[in-house]
Design an enzyme around this catalytic site. Structure first.
Site, PDB file in Angstrom:
ATOM      1  N   HIS A 137     -24.910   6.381   7.523  1.00  0.00           N
ATOM      2  CA  HIS A 137     -26.006   7.039   8.207  1.00  0.00           C
ATOM      3  C   HIS A 137     -26.778   7.920   7.242  1.00  0.00           C
ATOM      4  CE1 HIS A 137     -22.314   9.368   8.738  1.00  0.00           C
ATOM      5  NE2 HIS A 137     -23.035  10.474   8.847  1.00  0.00           N
ATOM      6  N   HIS A 139     -29.187  11.157   6.922  1.00  0.00           N
ATOM      7  CA  HIS A 139     -29.636  12.390   7.575  1.00  0.00           C
ATOM      8  C   HIS A 139     -31.074  12.668   7.146  1.00  0.00           C
ATOM      9  CE1 HIS A 139     -25.556  13.976   8.729  1.00  0.00           C
ATOM     10  NE2 HIS A 139     -25.181  13.205   7.730  1.00  0.00           N
TER      11      HIS A 139
END
Length: 151
Positions: A137, A139
């Site tokens: 992921h 950010h």
């Protein structure tokens, strides 16, 4: 003597609790997380089993607001199909397109969120990188002045 000691201990506890409970718990979560191919909470977010505030979605990428934001804007961008991409250190040549798409999508979302003065992109990897969920992921953090070096 014992009363005095107790009072001092209490003060220390209060001070340390103000440092940053979110950062501490995130670090604890990262250190407790086992790097693996097991399903993660993100699978349930992708399937909409767990609700999230989606800010962008297409066939490849999902972007949603982080529940413990580290700035006025804090969005996570993830590939919908993990395909072995548990972390950046596990990237293979076949992941080049989705990695590029994640960064390009981060730029689109930053624009959509009005982050014209800048933003930061962070990808944590492994325990020392403070990775807490083993589904790659990105950010996207913005809306405040970031500092250098990062923590």
């Amino acid at each position: 003597m014992s009363h005095n000691h107790h009072h001092h201990h209490h003060r220390v506890a209060i001070l340390s609790s103000h440092i940053s409970p979110v950062m501490a718990s995130e670090k604890e979560a990262a250190l407790a997380a086992t790097p693996s191919d097991s399903p993660t909470i993100f699978d349930k977010i992708i399937s909409k089993e767990i609700p999230s505030t989606v800010v962008y979605e297409d066939d490849k990428v999902l972007a949603f607001r982080d529940i413990t934001p580290q700035g006025p804007v804090h969005i996570l961008l993830i590939p919908k199909v993990r395909d072995g991409l548990t972390g950046l250190s596990k990237a293979e040549e076949r992941h080049i397109d989705v990695l590029g798409r994640l960064l390009y999508t981060a730029k689109l979302v930053a624009k959509q969120e009005g982050l014209d003065e800048g933003f930061r992109i962070v990808i944590n990897d492994g325990p020392q990188g403070c990775q807490s969920v083993y589904h790659l992921h990105v950010h996207l953090i913005g809306g405040r002045q970031m500092n250098w070096p990062p923590g």
